[in-house]
Motif scaffolding. Structure first.
Motif, mmCIF file in Angstrom:
data_model
loop_
_atom_site.group_PDB
_atom_site.id
_atom_site.type_symbol
_atom_site.label_atom_id
_atom_site.label_comp_id
_atom_site.label_asym_id
_atom_site.label_seq_id
_atom_site.Cartn_x
_atom_site.Cartn_y
_atom_site.Cartn_z
ATOM 1 N N LYS A 62 0.825 -1.214 0.000
ATOM 2 C CA LYS A 62 0.000 0.000 0.000
ATOM 3 C C LYS A 62 0.858 1.263 0.000
ATOM 4 O O LYS A 62 0.499 2.267 -0.620
ATOM 5 N N ASP A 65 1.887 1.697 -3.580
ATOM 6 C CA ASP A 65 0.759 2.119 -4.417
ATOM 7 C C ASP A 65 0.351 3.561 -4.136
ATOM 8 O O ASP A 65 -0.125 4.269 -5.025
ATOM 9 N N LYS A 67 1.995 6.176 -3.790
ATOM 10 C CA LYS A 67 2.718 7.180 -4.580
ATOM 11 C C LYS A 67 1.985 7.486 -5.885
ATOM 12 O O LYS A 67 2.015 8.623 -6.370
ATOM 13 N N ALA A 68 1.313 6.467 -6.455
ATOM 14 C CA ALA A 68 0.572 6.670 -7.699
ATOM 15 C C ALA A 68 -0.644 7.552 -7.485
ATOM 16 O O ALA A 68 -1.190 8.110 -8.443
ATOM 17 N N TYR A 69 -1.064 7.678 -6.228
ATOM 18 C CA TYR A 69 -2.217 8.510 -5.897
ATOM 19 C C TYR A 69 -1.794 9.872 -5.337
ATOM 20 O O TYR A 69 -2.621 10.614 -4.805
ATOM 21 N N LYS A 377 -8.175 -0.458 -8.240
ATOM 22 C CA LYS A 377 -7.311 0.043 -7.174
ATOM 23 C C LYS A 377 -5.846 -0.306 -7.409
ATOM 24 O O LYS A 377 -4.956 0.409 -6.969
ATOM 25 N N THR A 378 -5.562 -1.421 -8.101
ATOM 26 C CA THR A 378 -4.172 -1.795 -8.353
ATOM 27 C C THR A 378 -3.710 -1.378 -9.746
ATOM 28 O O THR A 378 -2.533 -1.107 -9.951
ATOM 29 N N ALA A 381 -2.112 2.002 -9.922
ATOM 30 C CA ALA A 381 -0.781 2.041 -9.322
ATOM 31 C C ALA A 381 0.247 1.293 -10.163
ATOM 32 O O ALA A 381 1.420 1.208 -9.776
ATOM 33 N N ARG A 383 0.276 -1.899 -10.803
ATOM 34 C CA ARG A 383 0.476 -3.277 -10.377
ATOM 35 C C ARG A 383 -0.196 -4.226 -11.380
ATOM 36 O O ARG A 383 -1.305 -3.965 -11.837
#
Length: 462
Positions: A62, A65, A67-69, A377-378, A381, A383
């Motif tokens: 998390k 991830d 950082k992408a947000y 959600k992934t 990011a 993933r």
């Protein structure tokens, strides 16, 4: 004949406490004996602390991830003693809740071991004996020690994980069931070099094959080593205190800890059952009839000690059925059909009902609805994890036989899917249900056409 108690419960886990508390609420005179801590395996050394550890282990991904947000997380550091201390506080609180529920209903509590002296007499470790009209054994299960393995005394078990003084740098986990899989993901998420050694072809035997394949691939892509068709030959201790695990293929893995996760055995030893003429079943299970009654008609058993379905909600359900049978003149058999369950791996599994493999054996033709996709959600990011959703449908009646999910919140979805599958609803009801958008769960009601059919064991076009 007059007895000290209407019901004496041996075991203070989820099933025993529920049976004792509800019986007392009905005005029965009840006692519960627990030699360790109230809450049993689930609360003290199982489901609850494990889920807390799962949450802890998920933060490593998390943080990345986030950082992408747009979040600037900065340097992160995990502290094992903090997790252990907070876990201990929560378990102590829950144990207090369990004990308090018994106190409030007037249950007599014995904080000591209890065994059977005869069919109506309980022998307490303090030397005291008490009598009861009915006796309920709810002593749960214990980790399989695998004593036949040379060096097994050097290993740890699932019960030990929650009290380790320090987080190991590396661990080898023996087994491929849900306990092994969950702890492999926990340790990997906490930064531990993790290896699974499993004698089977694929992890999670008994689960749907698609789930097994998909999860094993995802775990391996994260960096968890999974060695199948492999068994331990022995464990030895090195001069530096680390352990060498010698495998059947000749390889030796050195690790800080070796975790044995090869199932749990009914905790039926030393209760005095054999002396009463009550023969134990496979692995020490206490045999019971459809109503949880043993061969001695006033002695009952529920939960893991019967080795029917080793799940906490099942033990609680069996306790409620016992109350109906014993006190309400309403003989009620526990319903072990269509039980939702979850594996708190990363990604998570939620499943209910028949696997594709089992459905193929039971029905001439089935329809399989299957979808894989990157959850929102992934995907954002970057993933590359993919979610899997699968419905198994009887081609003739259109009843949904099974539902299987791998991905975020799969366990939550499985709980709700248990309702329509328990009600034996047809695929039409899924198709007529409006989707909640945007969610991953909407896929369950928007798979309108089967991906393929299986007729007499052979896959055919949809």
């Amino acid at each position: 004949m007059s007895f000290d108690f209407d019901l004496f419960v041996i075991g203070g886990g989820s099933g025993g406490v529920r049976a004792g508390r509800v019986s007392a609420q009905l005005g029965k005179k009840v006692a519960v004996a627990e030699e360790y801590r109230f809450g049993g395996t689930c609360v003290i050394r199982g489901c609850v602390p494990k889920k807390l550890f799962v949450y802890a282990s998920q933060f490593s991904e998390k943080f990345v991830d986030a950082k992408a947000y747009g979040w600037d997380i900065g340097e992160t550091r995990f502290d094992w003693p903090t997790l252990i201390a907070n876990k201990d506080r929560e378990i102590a609180r829950l144990e207090h809740v369990y004990r308090g529920g018994l106190d409030k209903t007037g249950v007599t509590i014995f904080d000591e071991r209890a065994t059977l002296k005869d069919r109506n007499t309980v022998q307490l470790a303090s030397g005291k004996t008490v009598t009861a009209e009915h006796i309920l054994i709810a002593t749960g299960a214990r980790a399989n020690p695998h004593d036949a393995l040379p060096g097994s005394e050097l290993a740890i078990y699932s019960d030990d994980i929650f009290d380790l003084k320090e987080l190991p740098r590396s661990i080898v986990i023996v087994g491929g069931g849900y306990i092994a899989v969950e702890f492999a993901n926990i340790f990997h998420g906490l930064g531990v070099d993790t290896t699974i050694v499993y004698r089977g072809q694929k992890i999670l035997g008994g689960f749907d094959q698609d789930l097994r394949d998909h999860l094993q691939e995802e775990m391996q892509s994260k960096g968890i080593r999974i060695l199948c068709h492999t068994i331990f030959k022995q464990i030895t201790k090195r001069g530096d205190g680390r352990l060498d695990a010698e495998l059947s293929d000749g390889n030796i893995i050195c690790a800080d800890q070796v975790l044995m996760a090869i199932g749990r055995l009914p905790n039926s030893g030393g209760l005095g059952l054999e002396a009463l003429g009550l023969e134990l079943g496979i692995k020490g299970a206490i045999p019971v009839d459809a109503y949880s009654r043993t061969a001695i008609d006033n002695i009952w058993a529920i939960g893991d000690v019967t080795n029917r379905v080793q799940l906490t909600p099942v033990a609680i359900h069996e306790a409620m059925c016992l109350v109906e049978t014993l006190w309400k003149n309403n003989p009620t058999s526990p319903d072990h059909d269509v039980i939702p369950t979850a594996v708190f791996s990363q990604p998570e599994i939620g499943t209910v009902g028949m696997t594709e493999e089992d459905a193929c054996k039971a029905y001439p033709e089935i329809e399989v609805y299957r979808a894989t996709f990157r959850p929102m959600k992934t995907a954002f990011a970057g993933r590359d994890e993919r979610m899997l959703m699968k419905l198994i449908v009887d081609a003739d009646s259109k009843v949904v036989l099974g539902a299987h999910i791998l991905g975020p919140d799969a366990g939550e979805m499985a709980q709700l899917l248990g309702i329509p599958l328990k009600a034996k609803l047809t695929k039409e009801w899924f198709d007529r249900t409006m989707a909640v958008h945007p969610t991953a769960a909407e896929e369950l009601v928007t798979m309108y056409s089967p991906s393929y059919r299986v007729r007499n064991g052979e896959r055919i076009a949809a």
